[in-house]
Write a protein that holds these residues in place. Structure first.
Motif, PDB file in Angstrom:
ATOM      1  N   LEU A 123     -39.016  54.675 134.563  1.00 40.31           N
ATOM      2  CA  LEU A 123     -39.784  53.534 134.066  1.00 40.31           C
ATOM      3  C   LEU A 123     -39.628  52.331 134.989  1.00 40.31           C
ATOM      4  CD1 LEU A 123     -41.592  52.420 131.818  1.00 40.31           C
ATOM      5  CD2 LEU A 123     -39.506  51.796 130.568  1.00 40.31           C
ATOM      6  N   GLY A 124     -38.417  52.100 135.470  1.00 42.26           N
ATOM      7  CA  GLY A 124     -38.187  50.993 136.396  1.00 42.26           C
ATOM      8  C   GLY A 124     -38.950  51.180 137.698  1.00 42.26           C
ATOM      9  N   ALA A 125     -38.978  52.416 138.206  1.00 41.67           N
ATOM     10  CA  ALA A 125     -39.724  52.701 139.435  1.00 41.67           C
ATOM     11  C   ALA A 125     -41.209  52.449 139.228  1.00 41.67           C
ATOM     12  CB  ALA A 125     -39.475  54.144 139.867  1.00 41.67           C
ATOM     13  N   SER A 126     -41.739  52.858 138.067  1.00 47.11           N
ATOM     14  CA  SER A 126     -43.153  52.650 137.773  1.00 47.11           C
ATOM     15  C   SER A 126     -43.490  51.166 137.706  1.00 47.11           C
ATOM     16  CB  SER A 126     -43.519  53.325 136.448  1.00 47.11           C
ATOM     17  OG  SER A 126     -43.428  54.725 136.540  1.00 47.11           O
ATOM     18  N   LEU A 127     -42.646  50.398 137.031  1.00 42.18           N
ATOM     19  CA  LEU A 127     -42.957  48.978 136.857  1.00 42.18           C
ATOM     20  C   LEU A 127     -42.657  48.164 138.110  1.00 42.18           C
ATOM     21  CD1 LEU A 127     -42.021  48.319 133.133  1.00 42.18           C
ATOM     22  CD2 LEU A 127     -44.188  49.007 134.172  1.00 42.18           C
ATOM     23  N   GLY A 128     -41.984  48.759 139.100  1.00 41.55           N
ATOM     24  CA  GLY A 128     -41.858  48.108 140.391  1.00 41.55           C
ATOM     25  C   GLY A 128     -43.217  47.875 141.044  1.00 41.55           C
ATOM     26  N   TYR A 129     -44.197  48.703 140.683  1.00 37.92           N
ATOM     27  CA  TYR A 129     -45.564  48.566 141.207  1.00 37.92           C
ATOM     28  C   TYR A 129     -46.421  47.617 140.354  1.00 37.92           C
ATOM     29  CZ  TYR A 129     -44.797  52.905 143.923  1.00 37.92           C
ATOM     30  OH  TYR A 129     -44.328  53.873 144.788  1.00 37.92           O
ATOM     31  N   TRP A 130     -45.931  47.257 139.169  1.00 32.89           N
ATOM     32  CA  TRP A 130     -46.766  46.618 138.149  1.00 32.89           C
ATOM     33  C   TRP A 130     -46.775  45.104 138.353  1.00 32.89           C
ATOM     34  CZ3 TRP A 130     -48.844  49.933 134.344  1.00 32.89           C
ATOM     35  CH2 TRP A 130     -49.607  49.310 133.348  1.00 32.89           C
ATOM     36  N   VAL A 131     -47.840  44.587 138.945  1.00 33.22           N
ATOM     37  CA  VAL A 131     -47.990  43.155 139.208  1.00 33.22           C
ATOM     38  C   VAL A 131     -48.824  42.540 138.094  1.00 33.22           C
ATOM     39  CG1 VAL A 131     -48.829  41.432 140.840  1.00 33.22           C
ATOM     40  CG2 VAL A 131     -47.804  43.561 141.683  1.00 33.22           C
ATOM     41  N   GLU A 132     -48.371  41.403 137.560  1.00 33.19           N
ATOM     42  CA  GLU A 132     -49.055  40.777 136.430  1.00 33.19           C
ATOM     43  C   GLU A 132     -49.346  39.305 136.724  1.00 33.19           C
ATOM     44  OE1 GLU A 132     -45.305  40.039 133.473  1.00 33.19           O
ATOM     45  OE2 GLU A 132     -45.955  42.111 133.746  1.00 33.19           O
ATOM     46  N   PRO A 133     -50.124  38.634 135.864  1.00 29.64           N
ATOM     47  CA  PRO A 133     -50.637  37.300 136.202  1.00 29.64           C
ATOM     48  C   PRO A 133     -49.593  36.244 136.545  1.00 29.64           C
ATOM     49  CG  PRO A 133     -51.909  38.209 134.393  1.00 29.64           C
ATOM     50  CD  PRO A 133     -50.781  39.178 134.653  1.00 29.64           C
ATOM     51  N   HIS A 134     -48.407  36.272 135.947  1.00 31.55           N
ATOM     52  CA  HIS A 134     -47.439  35.203 136.221  1.00 31.55           C
ATOM     53  C   HIS A 134     -46.623  35.456 137.489  1.00 31.55           C
ATOM     54  CE1 HIS A 134     -44.442  37.928 134.347  1.00 31.55           C
ATOM     55  NE2 HIS A 134     -43.584  37.278 135.099  1.00 31.55           N
ATOM     56  N   ASP A 135     -46.833  36.587 138.149  1.00 33.12           N
ATOM     57  CA  ASP A 135     -46.087  36.881 139.373  1.00 33.12           C
ATOM     58  C   ASP A 135     -46.527  35.967 140.517  1.00 33.12           C
ATOM     59  OD1 ASP A 135     -44.458  38.931 138.380  1.00 33.12           O
ATOM     60  OD2 ASP A 135     -46.016  40.451 138.674  1.00 33.12           O
ATOM     61  N   SER A 136     -45.716  35.938 141.574  1.00 36.32           N
ATOM     62  CA  SER A 136     -46.006  35.077 142.713  1.00 36.32           C
ATOM     63  C   SER A 136     -47.290  35.507 143.417  1.00 36.32           C
ATOM     64  CB  SER A 136     -44.850  35.113 143.708  1.00 36.32           C
ATOM     65  OG  SER A 136     -44.784  36.381 144.344  1.00 36.32           O
ATOM     66  N   ASP A 137     -47.910  34.568 144.109  1.00 38.94           N
ATOM     67  CA  ASP A 137     -49.108  34.892 144.881  1.00 38.94           C
ATOM     68  C   ASP A 137     -48.794  35.936 145.944  1.00 38.94           C
ATOM     69  OD1 ASP A 137     -50.601  33.121 143.394  1.00 38.94           O
ATOM     70  OD2 ASP A 137     -50.447  31.485 144.846  1.00 38.94           O
ATOM     71  N   GLU A 138     -47.583  35.885 146.505  1.00 37.96           N
ATOM     72  CA  GLU A 138     -47.195  36.878 147.513  1.00 37.96           C
ATOM     73  C   GLU A 138     -47.175  38.275 146.922  1.00 37.96           C
ATOM     74  OE1 GLU A 138     -44.416  34.968 150.964  1.00 37.96           O
ATOM     75  OE2 GLU A 138     -43.431  35.517 149.080  1.00 37.96           O
ATOM     76  N   LEU A 139     -46.595  38.409 145.726  1.00 37.66           N
ATOM     77  CA  LEU A 139     -46.531  39.723 145.090  1.00 37.66           C
ATOM     78  C   LEU A 139     -47.933  40.225 144.752  1.00 37.66           C
ATOM     79  CD1 LEU A 139     -44.116  41.532 144.529  1.00 37.66           C
ATOM     80  CD2 LEU A 139     -44.106  40.701 142.172  1.00 37.66           C
ATOM     81  N   LYS A 140     -48.793  39.317 144.315  1.00 38.39           N
ATOM     82  CA  LYS A 140     -50.186  39.702 144.047  1.00 38.39           C
ATOM     83  C   LYS A 140     -50.878  40.163 145.323  1.00 38.39           C
ATOM     84  CE  LYS A 140     -50.591  36.454 140.185  1.00 38.39           C
ATOM     85  NZ  LYS A 140     -51.171  35.170 139.732  1.00 38.39           N
TER      86      LYS A 140
END
Length: 355
Positions: free
Chosen positions: A250-267
């Motif tokens: 689950l942790g590996a899967s959510l390592g890919y999961w980018v959401e609206p409050h994340d940094s612009d770099e991560l997006k």
């Protein structure tokens, strides 16, 4: 942009001997007739995937990448065996058809499986695809359902008890991925030493219920029913599957999961459409997984941080090949930048405890 994953011309340096492959397949799979075509799916970053056409039949071929490979990665026989064991009990895997390690056919072992046609979601939703907010939420729920079903399988009854060793799994993963990063590091990326030290110092205990885990479960490794985009009909890319801690999966899967409050770099480096309206957040996914499986999850920030680090290692191993001229795939040029962004995201988890 099409909603279907279509094969294209083979990339330079990654061509196959079509005549030899066709001769092997016609000799080992009954009913194949006609001329052969070889095209390539360009979306993957690890094992190479090709569409083999023989007459009216379409097959999918998987082989290791060209160039330097991690010693324990890209085991085609293991992946083929896993699919054969899973197919009777987990309907979401493609039917494996043939495995070959004859160097007279190809320079590396490979296997062939059925082609599963459907929709695969990538960074942006195609214009032709309509996924409204309620459907996006339902898709996330079913995405968790399939992961929970995998983790609930009796892997011993499937004949897969020897696929991995769950004892000490988490500690081995931290040691192993740390070594892989150090071995593949180039001098233009962060050293990740702070992150590796933090992960090693906070190891969670072995999970009381080890499971068969996919280890790369994400939207672009699942196939959706074109008639119902909330229904998952296939799960692909089983090369890293093993027996271990389901929370690491689950942790590996959510390592890919980018959401609206994340940094612009991560997006900037996201590869999945998890910013689309209606998609659940990481916290909602974790809560739903608890509800579906009956698990109680503590300190998920650790598992999420490991997921970010593990993703950085995968990116760095691929970037290493590009950095040293072992592949000409231009997509890999940006992976060094991605490694730096993932390091910042992992440090943020360490400092805030948020996921």
């Amino acid at each position: 942009m099409t909603a279907f994953d279509e094969a294209r011309a083979v990339r330079p340096g990654e061509s196959l001997d079509a005549a030899r492959i066709a001769a092997y397949l016609k000799a080992n799979l009954p009913g194949l007739e006609g001329s052969v075509t070889v095209r390539q799916f360009h979306s993957g970053f690890s094992n190479l995937t090709y569409l083999i056409g023989i007459g009216e039949t379409e097959l999918v071929l998987r082989r290791p990448p060209f160039g330097r490979k991690a010693k324990t990665a890209h085991d085609m026989s293991r992946e083929y065996r896993l699919l054969r064991a899973l197919k009777p009990v987990f309907p979401h895997v493609p039917q494996p058809l043939a495995y070959c390690d004859d160097p007279a056919v190809m320079d590396a072992p490979f296997y062939v499986m059925e082609r599963m046609r459907g929709v695969i979601l990538r960074k942006e939703l195609p214009e032709s695809l309509v996924l409204d907010e309620p459907d996006a939420g339902r898709l996330c729920q079913r995405w968790v359902d399939v992961l929970g079903a995998l983790h609930g399988l009796d892997y011993r009854a499937c004949g897969l008890a020897d696929l991995g060793n769950p004892d000490g799994y988490v500690a081995r993963q931290v040691r192993g991925w740390s070594k892989r990063f150090r071995d593949a590091r180039t001098d233009d990326v962060p050293d990740f030493e702070r992150v590796m030290a933090w992960l090693a110092a906070g190891l969670p205990p072995d999970h009381p219920k080890p499971a068969l885990i996919h280890n790369d479960y994400k939207f672009d490794n699942v196939i959706l029913d074109p008639a119902d985009l909330t229904r998952i009909i296939g799960v692909l890319d089983w090369e890293m599957a093993t027996i271990g801690d389901p929370l690491m999966d689950l942790g590996a899967s959510l390592g890919y999961w980018v959401e609206p409050h994340d940094s612009d770099e991560l997006k900037l480096i996201r590869t999945l459409p998890t910013l689309s309206p209606g998609m659940l957040t990481r916290r909602q996914i974790v809560a739903l997984y608890e509800e579906k499986t009956g698990a109680t999850i503590e300190n998920f920030a650790w598992y999420y941080c490991f997921g970010l680090f593990r993703l950085a290692v995968i990116a760095q191993q691929i970037y290493y090949r590009y950095f040293h001229g072992q592949t000409t795939d231009k997509r890999f040029a940006m992976l060094g930048l991605a490694v730096g962004i993932l390091e910042k995201a992992a440090v943020r988890v360490i400092e805030t405890g948020e996921y």
